[in-house]
Design a protein around this motif. Structure first.
Motif, mmCIF file in Angstrom:
data_model
loop_
_atom_site.group_PDB
_atom_site.id
_atom_site.type_symbol
_atom_site.label_atom_id
_atom_site.label_comp_id
_atom_site.label_asym_id
_atom_site.label_seq_id
_atom_site.Cartn_x
_atom_site.Cartn_y
_atom_site.Cartn_z
ATOM 1 N N ASP A 219 54.582 89.089 1.788
ATOM 2 C CA ASP A 219 55.045 89.316 3.149
ATOM 3 C C ASP A 219 54.165 88.563 4.150
ATOM 4 N N THR A 220 54.784 87.819 5.061
ATOM 5 C CA THR A 220 54.011 86.994 6.002
ATOM 6 C C THR A 220 53.201 87.844 6.985
ATOM 7 N N ASP A 221 53.724 89.003 7.379
ATOM 8 C CA ASP A 221 52.982 89.877 8.292
ATOM 9 C C ASP A 221 51.727 90.421 7.620
#
Length: 263
Positions: A219-221
Protein backbone atom coordinates in the motif's frame (compact mmCIF):
# COMPACT_ATOMS: atom_id res chain seq x y z
CA UNK A 1 27.74 -4.97 39.75
CA UNK A 2 30.90 -5.49 37.73
CA UNK A 3 30.28 -5.97 34.00
CA UNK A 4 32.88 -6.71 31.35
CA UNK A 5 32.54 -6.58 27.56
CA UNK A 6 34.62 -9.35 25.99
CA UNK A 7 35.63 -10.43 22.49
CA UNK A 8 37.76 -13.42 21.48
CA UNK A 9 38.37 -13.84 17.78
CA UNK A 10 41.00 -14.25 15.09
CA UNK A 11 43.31 -11.26 15.01
CA UNK A 12 43.87 -9.46 11.71
CA UNK A 13 47.52 -9.21 12.77
CA UNK A 14 49.63 -12.30 12.11
CA UNK A 15 52.88 -13.33 13.76
CA UNK A 16 55.34 -14.66 11.14
CA UNK A 17 52.43 -16.09 9.19
CA UNK A 18 50.89 -17.74 12.25
CA UNK A 19 47.20 -17.15 12.92
CA UNK A 20 46.64 -15.48 16.29
CA UNK A 21 43.51 -15.18 18.40
CA UNK A 22 43.06 -12.02 20.43
CA UNK A 23 41.16 -11.53 23.68
CA UNK A 24 39.88 -8.03 24.38
CA UNK A 25 38.27 -7.08 27.70
CA UNK A 26 36.95 -3.70 28.80
CA UNK A 27 34.30 -2.14 31.00
CA UNK A 28 31.56 0.22 29.81
CA UNK A 29 33.74 3.33 30.27
CA UNK A 30 36.97 1.73 29.06
CA UNK A 31 38.64 2.81 32.27
CA UNK A 32 39.70 -0.84 32.36
CA UNK A 33 41.16 -2.56 29.29
CA UNK A 34 42.97 -5.87 28.94
CA UNK A 35 44.29 -7.66 25.87
CA UNK A 36 46.08 -10.95 25.27
CA UNK A 37 46.87 -13.09 22.23
CA UNK A 38 47.55 -16.76 21.64
CA UNK A 39 48.23 -19.00 18.63
CA UNK A 40 45.17 -20.64 17.12
CA UNK A 41 46.27 -24.03 18.50
CA UNK A 42 45.90 -22.67 22.05
CA UNK A 43 42.57 -20.89 21.52
CA UNK A 44 40.34 -22.81 23.90
CA UNK A 45 38.14 -22.17 26.94
CA UNK A 46 40.92 -23.09 29.39
CA UNK A 47 43.19 -20.38 27.96
CA UNK A 48 40.33 -17.85 28.05
CA UNK A 49 39.49 -18.74 31.68
CA UNK A 50 43.13 -18.31 32.68
CA UNK A 51 43.25 -14.88 31.04
CA UNK A 52 40.00 -13.82 32.71
CA UNK A 53 41.54 -14.68 36.08
CA UNK A 54 44.75 -12.80 35.24
CA UNK A 55 42.78 -9.75 34.15
CA UNK A 56 40.54 -9.80 37.22
CA UNK A 57 43.01 -10.55 39.96
CA UNK A 58 40.85 -11.20 43.02
CA UNK A 59 37.79 -9.39 41.62
CA UNK A 60 36.08 -11.38 38.88
CA UNK A 61 33.20 -9.72 37.02
CA UNK A 62 29.57 -10.61 37.73
CA UNK A 63 28.58 -10.51 34.06
CA UNK A 64 30.43 -10.85 30.77
CA UNK A 65 28.74 -9.35 27.70
CA UNK A 66 29.50 -10.87 24.27
CA UNK A 67 28.34 -9.56 20.88
CA UNK A 68 30.07 -11.99 18.49
CA UNK A 69 28.32 -15.36 17.94
CA UNK A 70 31.63 -17.04 17.05
CA UNK A 71 33.08 -16.03 20.44
CA UNK A 72 30.09 -16.99 22.54
CA UNK A 73 30.57 -20.73 23.15
CA UNK A 74 34.24 -20.46 24.14
CA UNK A 75 33.64 -17.51 26.45
CA UNK A 76 30.58 -19.19 27.98
CA UNK A 77 32.58 -22.35 28.70
CA UNK A 78 35.36 -20.31 30.31
CA UNK A 79 32.93 -18.19 32.33
CA UNK A 80 30.99 -21.24 33.55
CA UNK A 81 34.15 -22.60 35.12
CA UNK A 82 34.52 -19.31 37.01
CA UNK A 83 30.81 -18.94 37.94
CA UNK A 84 30.43 -15.80 35.80
CA UNK A 85 27.16 -15.10 33.99
CA UNK A 86 27.37 -14.46 30.24
CA UNK A 87 24.97 -12.09 28.48
CA UNK A 88 24.79 -12.26 24.67
CA UNK A 89 24.01 -8.71 23.52
CA UNK A 90 24.65 -6.35 20.63
CA UNK A 91 24.95 -3.50 23.12
CA UNK A 92 28.71 -3.74 23.76
CA UNK A 93 29.27 -0.14 22.75
CA UNK A 94 32.64 0.43 24.44
CA UNK A 95 34.10 -2.79 23.04
CA UNK A 96 32.90 -2.03 19.52
CA UNK A 97 34.39 1.47 19.75
CA UNK A 98 37.71 -0.09 20.77
CA UNK A 99 37.60 -2.52 17.84
CA UNK A 100 36.84 0.35 15.45
CA UNK A 101 39.82 2.30 16.77
CA UNK A 102 42.01 -0.76 16.17
CA UNK A 103 40.48 -0.94 12.65
CA UNK A 104 39.34 -4.49 13.25
CA UNK A 105 36.38 -5.80 11.23
CA UNK A 106 33.08 -5.60 13.09
CA UNK A 107 30.60 -6.81 10.48
CA UNK A 108 28.84 -10.06 11.34
CA UNK A 109 27.34 -12.52 8.90
CA UNK A 110 23.57 -12.32 9.26
CA UNK A 111 21.05 -14.83 7.93
CA UNK A 112 18.25 -13.71 5.60
CA UNK A 113 15.17 -12.61 7.56
CA UNK A 114 12.68 -15.31 8.56
CA UNK A 115 8.91 -14.74 8.54
CA UNK A 116 7.43 -14.35 12.00
CA UNK A 117 5.67 -17.61 12.96
CA UNK A 118 1.99 -17.45 12.00
CA UNK A 119 0.86 -18.29 15.53
CA UNK A 120 2.39 -14.97 16.69
CA UNK A 121 0.70 -12.68 14.20
CA UNK A 122 -1.28 -9.89 15.78
CA UNK A 123 -4.60 -8.56 14.52
CA UNK A 124 -3.11 -5.38 13.03
CA UNK A 125 -0.28 -2.88 13.43
CA UNK A 126 0.45 0.77 12.75
CA UNK A 127 3.19 3.38 12.91
CA UNK A 128 3.06 5.85 15.80
CA UNK A 129 5.01 8.75 17.27
CA UNK A 130 5.52 9.75 20.89
CA UNK A 131 7.56 12.55 22.38
CA UNK A 132 10.81 11.61 24.11
CA UNK A 133 9.30 12.86 27.35
CA UNK A 134 6.34 10.47 27.06
CA UNK A 135 8.66 7.53 26.51
CA UNK A 136 10.67 8.24 29.62
CA UNK A 137 7.88 9.28 31.96
CA UNK A 138 4.85 7.28 30.91
CA UNK A 139 5.98 3.82 29.92
CA UNK A 140 8.57 3.51 32.67
CA UNK A 141 5.81 3.94 35.26
CA UNK A 142 2.82 2.09 33.79
CA UNK A 143 2.05 -1.45 34.98
CA UNK A 144 3.18 -3.22 31.80
CA UNK A 145 4.02 -6.94 32.18
CA UNK A 146 7.08 -6.86 29.89
CA UNK A 147 9.20 -3.72 29.61
CA UNK A 148 12.69 -3.17 28.22
CA UNK A 149 14.07 0.36 28.69
CA UNK A 150 17.88 0.10 28.86
CA UNK A 151 19.38 2.94 30.87
CA UNK A 152 21.69 4.07 28.07
CA UNK A 153 18.74 4.30 25.64
CA UNK A 154 16.71 6.67 27.79
CA UNK A 155 16.26 9.92 25.84
CA UNK A 156 17.89 12.01 28.55
CA UNK A 157 21.04 9.87 28.33
CA UNK A 158 21.13 10.35 24.55
CA UNK A 159 20.82 14.11 24.99
CA UNK A 160 17.36 14.23 23.36
CA UNK A 161 15.02 17.02 24.36
CA UNK A 162 11.69 15.89 25.82
CA UNK A 163 9.84 17.36 22.81
CA UNK A 164 11.76 15.36 20.16
CA UNK A 165 9.34 13.02 18.31
CA UNK A 166 10.34 9.36 18.59
CA UNK A 167 8.83 6.97 16.02
CA UNK A 168 7.58 3.51 16.76
CA UNK A 169 5.36 0.61 15.81
CA UNK A 170 2.29 -0.56 17.71
CA UNK A 171 1.10 -4.15 17.28
CA UNK A 172 -2.45 -4.99 18.36
CA UNK A 173 -2.19 -8.62 19.36
CA UNK A 174 -5.68 -9.36 20.56
CA UNK A 175 -5.78 -12.63 22.49
CA UNK A 176 -2.24 -13.42 21.30
CA UNK A 177 -0.87 -10.21 22.79
CA UNK A 178 0.87 -11.80 25.79
CA UNK A 179 2.10 -14.76 23.73
CA UNK A 180 3.69 -12.36 21.22
CA UNK A 181 5.21 -10.19 23.95
CA UNK A 182 6.78 -13.21 25.65
CA UNK A 183 8.22 -14.40 22.36
CA UNK A 184 9.67 -10.95 21.73
CA UNK A 185 11.17 -10.86 25.23
CA UNK A 186 12.98 -14.12 24.51
CA UNK A 187 14.05 -12.96 21.04
CA UNK A 188 15.63 -9.76 22.50
CA UNK A 189 14.59 -7.01 20.04
CA UNK A 190 17.30 -4.56 18.99
CA UNK A 191 15.83 -2.55 16.12
CA UNK A 192 12.78 -2.52 13.84
CA UNK A 193 13.82 -1.36 10.38
CA UNK A 194 11.86 -0.36 7.29
CA UNK A 195 13.18 -2.06 4.15
CA UNK A 196 11.95 -0.71 0.83
CA UNK A 197 11.27 -3.27 -1.88
CA UNK A 198 8.62 -5.32 -3.62
CA UNK A 199 7.00 -5.78 -1.21
CA UNK A 200 8.12 -3.29 1.44
CA UNK A 201 8.78 -4.75 4.86
CA UNK A 202 9.48 -4.26 8.53
CA UNK A 203 12.47 -6.29 9.68
CA UNK A 204 13.10 -6.97 13.36
CA UNK A 205 16.77 -7.21 14.32
CA UNK A 206 17.00 -9.37 17.44
CA UNK A 207 19.43 -11.39 19.52
CA UNK A 208 22.98 -11.29 18.14
CA UNK A 209 22.25 -11.78 14.42
CA UNK A 210 18.62 -12.89 14.17
CA UNK A 211 16.29 -11.17 11.68
CA UNK A 212 12.52 -11.54 11.47
CA UNK A 213 9.94 -10.30 8.95
CA UNK A 214 7.30 -8.59 11.10
CA UNK A 215 5.17 -7.23 8.24
CA UNK A 216 5.11 -6.76 4.48
CA UNK A 217 3.04 -4.20 2.60
CA UNK A 218 2.50 -2.74 -0.87
CA UNK A 219 0.00 0.00 0.00
CA UNK A 220 1.43 3.39 -1.02
CA UNK A 221 0.03 5.18 2.05
CA UNK A 222 1.65 2.65 4.37
CA UNK A 223 4.91 2.96 2.42
CA UNK A 224 4.81 6.75 2.84
CA UNK A 225 4.25 6.32 6.58
CA UNK A 226 7.19 3.89 6.67
CA UNK A 227 9.48 6.44 5.01
CA UNK A 228 8.37 9.04 7.54
CA UNK A 229 9.09 6.52 10.31
CA UNK A 230 12.60 6.09 8.93
CA UNK A 231 13.13 9.86 8.65
CA UNK A 232 11.99 10.37 12.24
CA UNK A 233 14.64 7.87 13.38
CA UNK A 234 17.31 10.12 11.90
CA UNK A 235 16.01 12.98 14.06
CA UNK A 236 15.91 10.82 17.21
CA UNK A 237 19.47 9.42 16.89
CA UNK A 238 18.03 6.09 15.80
CA UNK A 239 15.81 5.79 18.87
CA UNK A 240 12.43 4.14 18.31
CA UNK A 241 10.01 1.87 20.12
CA UNK A 242 7.87 -1.26 19.80
CA UNK A 243 4.62 -1.48 21.72
CA UNK A 244 2.39 -4.55 21.97
CA UNK A 245 -1.15 -4.14 23.28
CA UNK A 246 -4.36 -6.18 23.01
CA UNK A 247 -6.41 -3.47 21.26
CA UNK A 248 -6.54 0.25 20.52
CA UNK A 249 -8.46 1.20 23.68
CA UNK A 250 -5.30 2.60 25.28
CA UNK A 251 -6.27 0.96 28.57
CA UNK A 252 -4.00 -2.09 28.59
CA UNK A 253 -0.41 -2.60 27.44
CA UNK A 254 1.37 -5.95 27.18
CA UNK A 255 4.96 -5.21 26.18
CA UNK A 256 7.16 -2.19 25.49
CA UNK A 257 10.70 -2.08 24.04
CA UNK A 258 12.91 0.95 23.55
CA UNK A 259 15.11 0.24 20.51
CA UNK A 260 17.88 1.94 18.58
CA UNK A 261 18.98 1.44 15.00
CA UNK A 262 22.52 0.10 14.67
CA UNK A 263 25.17 2.14 12.91
Amino acid sequence: MKIWQVDFYRSPVQDTGQILWELLICDATRSFEYTATCPQSAANSHWVATQLQLAAGDNLPDIIQVFRPQSLSLIQAAANNLDIDVEPTRYTLALKQWLEEKQYPLALDKPPPTPLPENLWGKEWRFATLSAGELADVFAQRPIPIVSIPEFLKPINLGLASTVPVPGVIIYGGRKSMYLARWLEEAQPVALNYIAGEPNGLILEAGLVDRWIVATFEDTDVASAAKFYQQRQQQSQGLHFLLVQPDDSGMTYTGFWLLRAEN
